[in-house]
Design a protein around this motif. Sequence first.
Motif, PDB file in Angstrom:
ATOM      1  N   PRO A 177       0.875  -1.354   0.059  1.00  0.00           N
ATOM      2  CA  PRO A 177      -0.127  -0.095  -0.243  1.00  0.00           C
ATOM      3  C   PRO A 177       0.906   1.149   0.002  1.00  0.00           C
ATOM      4  O   PRO A 177       1.883   1.206   0.000  1.00  0.00           O
ATOM      5  N   VAL A 178       0.070   2.529   0.070  1.00  0.00           N
ATOM      6  CA  VAL A 178       0.758   3.699   0.297  1.00  0.00           C
ATOM      7  C   VAL A 178       0.411   4.271   1.773  1.00  0.00           C
ATOM      8  O   VAL A 178      -0.761   3.810   2.046  1.00  0.00           O
ATOM      9  N   ASP A 179       1.204   5.185   2.070  1.00  0.00           N
ATOM     10  CA  ASP A 179       0.803   5.888   3.412  1.00  0.00           C
ATOM     11  C   ASP A 179      -0.188   6.941   3.193  1.00  0.00           C
ATOM     12  O   ASP A 179      -0.375   7.174   2.061  1.00  0.00           O
ATOM     13  N   ALA A 180      -0.120   7.644   4.392  1.00  0.00           N
ATOM     14  CA  ALA A 180      -0.961   8.924   4.309  1.00  0.00           C
ATOM     15  C   ALA A 180      -0.329  10.002   3.447  1.00  0.00           C
ATOM     16  O   ALA A 180      -1.407  10.800   2.788  1.00  0.00           O
ATOM     17  N   ARG A 181       0.914   9.654   3.327  1.00  0.00           N
ATOM     18  CA  ARG A 181       1.616  10.826   2.259  1.00  0.00           C
ATOM     19  C   ARG A 181       1.748  10.421   0.825  1.00  0.00           C
ATOM     20  O   ARG A 181       2.395  10.871  -0.194  1.00  0.00           O
ATOM     21  N   ARG A 182       0.779   9.285   0.514  1.00  0.00           N
ATOM     22  CA  ARG A 182       1.135   8.939  -0.755  1.00  0.00           C
ATOM     23  C   ARG A 182       2.493   8.191  -1.054  1.00  0.00           C
ATOM     24  O   ARG A 182       2.589   8.193  -2.317  1.00  0.00           O
ATOM     25  N   GLU A 183       3.266   7.790  -0.153  1.00  0.00           N
ATOM     26  CA  GLU A 183       4.464   7.260  -0.337  1.00  0.00           C
ATOM     27  C   GLU A 183       4.559   5.581  -0.124  1.00  0.00           C
ATOM     28  O   GLU A 183       3.647   5.149   0.665  1.00  0.00           O
ATOM     29  N   PRO A 184       5.220   4.825  -0.803  1.00  0.00           N
ATOM     30  CA  PRO A 184       5.149   3.319  -0.518  1.00  0.00           C
ATOM     31  C   PRO A 184       5.336   3.073   1.009  1.00  0.00           C
ATOM     32  O   PRO A 184       6.102   3.357   1.601  1.00  0.00           O
ATOM     33  N   ASP A 185       4.488   2.038   1.220  1.00  0.00           N
ATOM     34  CA  ASP A 185       4.614   1.500   2.474  1.00  0.00           C
ATOM     35  C   ASP A 185       5.030  -0.005   2.465  1.00  0.00           C
ATOM     36  O   ASP A 185       4.184  -0.827   2.091  1.00  0.00           O
ATOM     37  N   LEU A 186       6.282  -0.302   2.663  1.00  0.00           N
ATOM     38  CA  LEU A 186       6.999  -1.525   2.207  1.00  0.00           C
ATOM     39  C   LEU A 186       7.032  -2.474   3.473  1.00  0.00           C
ATOM     40  O   LEU A 186       7.906  -3.308   3.404  1.00  0.00           O
ATOM     41  N   THR A 187       6.507  -2.080   4.627  1.00  0.00           N
ATOM     42  CA  THR A 187       6.578  -2.908   5.924  1.00  0.00           C
ATOM     43  C   THR A 187       6.081  -4.419   5.775  1.00  0.00           C
ATOM     44  O   THR A 187       6.948  -5.206   5.929  1.00  0.00           O
ATOM     45  N   ALA A 188       5.124  -4.601   5.145  1.00  0.00           N
ATOM     46  CA  ALA A 188       4.652  -6.043   4.769  1.00  0.00           C
ATOM     47  C   ALA A 188       5.653  -6.756   3.942  1.00  0.00           C
ATOM     48  O   ALA A 188       5.913  -7.676   4.205  1.00  0.00           O
ATOM     49  N   PRO A 194       0.801   3.712  -8.946  1.00  0.00           N
ATOM     50  CA  PRO A 194       1.455   4.840  -9.837  1.00  0.00           C
ATOM     51  C   PRO A 194       2.486   5.541  -8.690  1.00  0.00           C
ATOM     52  O   PRO A 194       3.541   6.125  -9.247  1.00  0.00           O
ATOM     53  N   HIS A 195       2.242   5.637  -7.606  1.00  0.00           N
ATOM     54  CA  HIS A 195       2.729   6.380  -6.362  1.00  0.00           C
ATOM     55  C   HIS A 195       4.079   5.713  -6.266  1.00  0.00           C
ATOM     56  O   HIS A 195       5.213   6.537  -5.921  1.00  0.00           O
ATOM     57  N   TYR A 196       4.320   4.501  -6.277  1.00  0.00           N
ATOM     58  CA  TYR A 196       5.670   3.817  -6.438  1.00  0.00           C
ATOM     59  C   TYR A 196       6.472   4.250  -7.394  1.00  0.00           C
ATOM     60  O   TYR A 196       7.635   4.655  -7.300  1.00  0.00           O
ATOM     61  N   LEU A 197       5.850   4.557  -8.443  1.00  0.00           N
ATOM     62  CA  LEU A 197       6.814   4.982  -9.539  1.00  0.00           C
ATOM     63  C   LEU A 197       7.256   6.482  -9.655  1.00  0.00           C
ATOM     64  O   LEU A 197       8.330   6.931  -9.475  1.00  0.00           O
ATOM     65  N   LEU A 198       6.119   7.403  -8.945  1.00  0.00           N
ATOM     66  CA  LEU A 198       6.371   8.665  -8.872  1.00  0.00           C
ATOM     67  C   LEU A 198       7.549   8.998  -7.656  1.00  0.00           C
ATOM     68  O   LEU A 198       8.266   9.863  -7.721  1.00  0.00           O
ATOM     69  N   TRP A 199       7.347   8.009  -6.724  1.00  0.00           N
ATOM     70  CA  TRP A 199       8.439   8.174  -5.388  1.00  0.00           C
ATOM     71  C   TRP A 199       9.775   7.837  -6.086  1.00  0.00           C
ATOM     72  O   TRP A 199      10.672   8.473  -5.682  1.00  0.00           O
ATOM     73  N   GLN A 200      10.058   6.573  -6.637  1.00  0.00           N
ATOM     74  CA  GLN A 200      11.468   6.529  -7.205  1.00  0.00           C
ATOM     75  C   GLN A 200      11.801   7.391  -8.176  1.00  0.00           C
ATOM     76  O   GLN A 200      13.092   7.732  -8.021  1.00  0.00           O
ATOM     77  N   LEU A 201      10.828   7.935  -9.267  1.00  0.00           N
ATOM     78  CA  LEU A 201      11.317   8.958 -10.044  1.00  0.00           C
ATOM     79  C   LEU A 201      11.683  10.290  -9.390  1.00  0.00           C
ATOM     80  O   LEU A 201      12.766  10.614  -9.769  1.00  0.00           O
ATOM     81  N   ASP A 202      11.299  10.584  -8.091  1.00  0.00           N
ATOM     82  CA  ASP A 202      11.762  11.556  -7.595  1.00  0.00           C
ATOM     83  C   ASP A 202      12.743  11.745  -6.692  1.00  0.00           C
ATOM     84  O   ASP A 202      13.709  12.495  -6.721  1.00  0.00           O
ATOM     85  N   LYS A 203      13.274  10.215  -6.673  1.00  0.00           N
ATOM     86  CA  LYS A 203      14.720  10.162  -5.892  1.00  0.00           C
ATOM     87  C   LYS A 203      15.889  10.469  -7.079  1.00  0.00           C
ATOM     88  O   LYS A 203      16.838  10.829  -6.750  1.00  0.00           O
ATOM     89  N   VAL A 204      15.535  10.160  -8.231  1.00  0.00           N
ATOM     90  CA  VAL A 204      16.354  10.142  -9.307  1.00  0.00           C
ATOM     91  C   VAL A 204      16.270  11.477  -9.965  1.00  0.00           C
ATOM     92  O   VAL A 204      16.518  11.921 -11.267  1.00  0.00           O
ATOM     93  N   ARG A 205      15.210  12.489  -9.646  1.00  0.00           N
ATOM     94  CA  ARG A 205      15.121  13.849 -10.169  1.00  0.00           C
ATOM     95  C   ARG A 205      14.534  13.710 -11.559  1.00  0.00           C
ATOM     96  O   ARG A 205      14.919  14.454 -12.210  1.00  0.00           O
ATOM     97  N   ALA A 223       1.607  12.742 -12.515  1.00  0.00           N
ATOM     98  CA  ALA A 223       1.267  13.475 -11.209  1.00  0.00           C
ATOM     99  C   ALA A 223       0.225  14.141 -11.364  1.00  0.00           C
ATOM    100  O   ALA A 223      -0.731  14.161 -10.416  1.00  0.00           O
ATOM    101  N   THR A 224      -0.045  14.798 -12.212  1.00  0.00           N
ATOM    102  CA  THR A 224      -1.445  15.644 -12.470  1.00  0.00           C
ATOM    103  C   THR A 224      -2.651  14.549 -12.513  1.00  0.00           C
ATOM    104  O   THR A 224      -3.698  14.808 -11.868  1.00  0.00           O
ATOM    105  N   ALA A 225      -2.525  13.623 -13.260  1.00  0.00           N
ATOM    106  CA  ALA A 225      -3.517  12.673 -13.427  1.00  0.00           C
ATOM    107  C   ALA A 225      -3.895  12.011 -11.792  1.00  0.00           C
ATOM    108  O   ALA A 225      -5.129  11.885 -11.488  1.00  0.00           O
ATOM    109  N   LEU A 226      -2.898  11.633 -11.114  1.00  0.00           N
ATOM    110  CA  LEU A 226      -3.064  10.943  -9.683  1.00  0.00           C
ATOM    111  C   LEU A 226      -3.803  12.039  -8.730  1.00  0.00           C
ATOM    112  O   LEU A 226      -4.674  11.839  -8.032  1.00  0.00           O
ATOM    113  N   ALA A 227      -3.194  13.337  -9.045  1.00  0.00           N
ATOM    114  CA  ALA A 227      -3.834  14.444  -8.255  1.00  0.00           C
ATOM    115  C   ALA A 227      -5.379  14.444  -8.522  1.00  0.00           C
ATOM    116  O   ALA A 227      -6.210  14.862  -7.543  1.00  0.00           O
TER     117      ALA A 227
END
Length: 434
Positions: free
Chosen positions: A93-104, A272-283, A290-294
């Motif tokens: 899942p993603v957390d409240a900030r729409r970032e990956p939750d990799l706990t499980a 798709p937030h997993y993709l955005l999260w990773q792309l943000d790390k590589v700028r 991003a607009t579609a998800l918003a």
Amino acid sequence: MSHGEVAGHTVAVVGLGYVGLPTALALSDAGATVIGVDTSPDRLRAIARGAVDLLPLHHAQLACAVAGDGFRLTTEPSAVGAADAVVICVPTPVDARREPDLTALSAACARVVEYAVPGQLIVLTSTSYVGTTRDLLVEPLRARGLVADEDVYVAFAPERIDPGNERHTPERTPRLVGGVGPRSSRAAAALLAPTASVVRTVADPETAEMAKLWENTYRAVNIALANELADACHALGLAPVPVIEAAATKPYGFQPFYPGPGVGGHCIPCDPHYLLWQLDKVRQQAPVVATALAANTGRPARITERALDLLARTDVSGRGARVLLVGVAYKEGVADVRESPALEIIDRLTAAGADVAYCDPLVPSVGVGAGTLHHVPDPHTRPWDLVVLHTVHPVHDLTWLCAGDAPPVLDPRQRGALATGTPAGVTAEAEVTA
């Protein structure tokens, strides 16, 4: 595990949710001895008594599996050590900030690595960022002295489950496999062959990981576009669905997507937030995604505004208005309310002072805000100021909304859900307001 038939081998399936359980049943049906591993005793008890959300075909498979000797359920992670192959199917899942939750996922992979044995095949199916298979399996295995594609076999094979859809059962759907090497790919393809219509091997786990993210990002973007163009149709005085159906007569270059109250479930609102999260790390920017998800995230708020506006046009204040949602599951034919737009719509209408209820025979109760709502079994016996058609299940009987004294209806899906005709309270303008 050898590259031969599944029958006669032992397969551990880690995570028995909406992906893992059908996978376990398909493998059992193919003749494998299955060890089902899940951290939830309640889930295992529900599986044992058949109280789970499955298609009728899979319920029949479950009954046979539970009655036999080759289907074992356990909460003990060490059980994977006795398996020829391990299939990991835990939620991402993603957390409240729409970032990956990799706990499980991290915990499950760590346990599988801990109990891995030479010759074992490990297949990850959970959707995650590109590189997950190497980060959580290949490298930790190497640290244990087990080299992937030599001592153990490792692959990524993204799940393709369409819950509640009998046309797209896993057994009728193609499957991708990306092994860390040729032996891993062959072993994973042989294992999964009985669970899919065809298995296609790709170059590596990263290709398979990105393919899965691409699939669901494509859907998320097109859902946002369908909602935006539906609003454009409304502004131009047109009903969206006839326009979509007209466009869909083109035999190439177009796939119909329909408007709705938002996106729900485990995949489209999350992956798709997993993709955005990773792309943000590589700028690397992805402004269209991003607009579609918003836009998708904001859709329930827009539907709430439409509902309050429709109430106002019928001289009913939002405060004290009696509003019924038809369906709270995220899609037709399932009991899953994860990420369902209905939950936010209920919360927003309640915050506006409305008295909100719902009818959904598949969801007996649902937690909203600080409380719990329960399914209203006979909604036609109560007076409503507005009915919102959120999710219309095949079991819903909405003929009462076609009566002359029926309340106003807001249909964000605009699909003509009532087989007996248009509800009396739905005007052409009301139908296209969402």
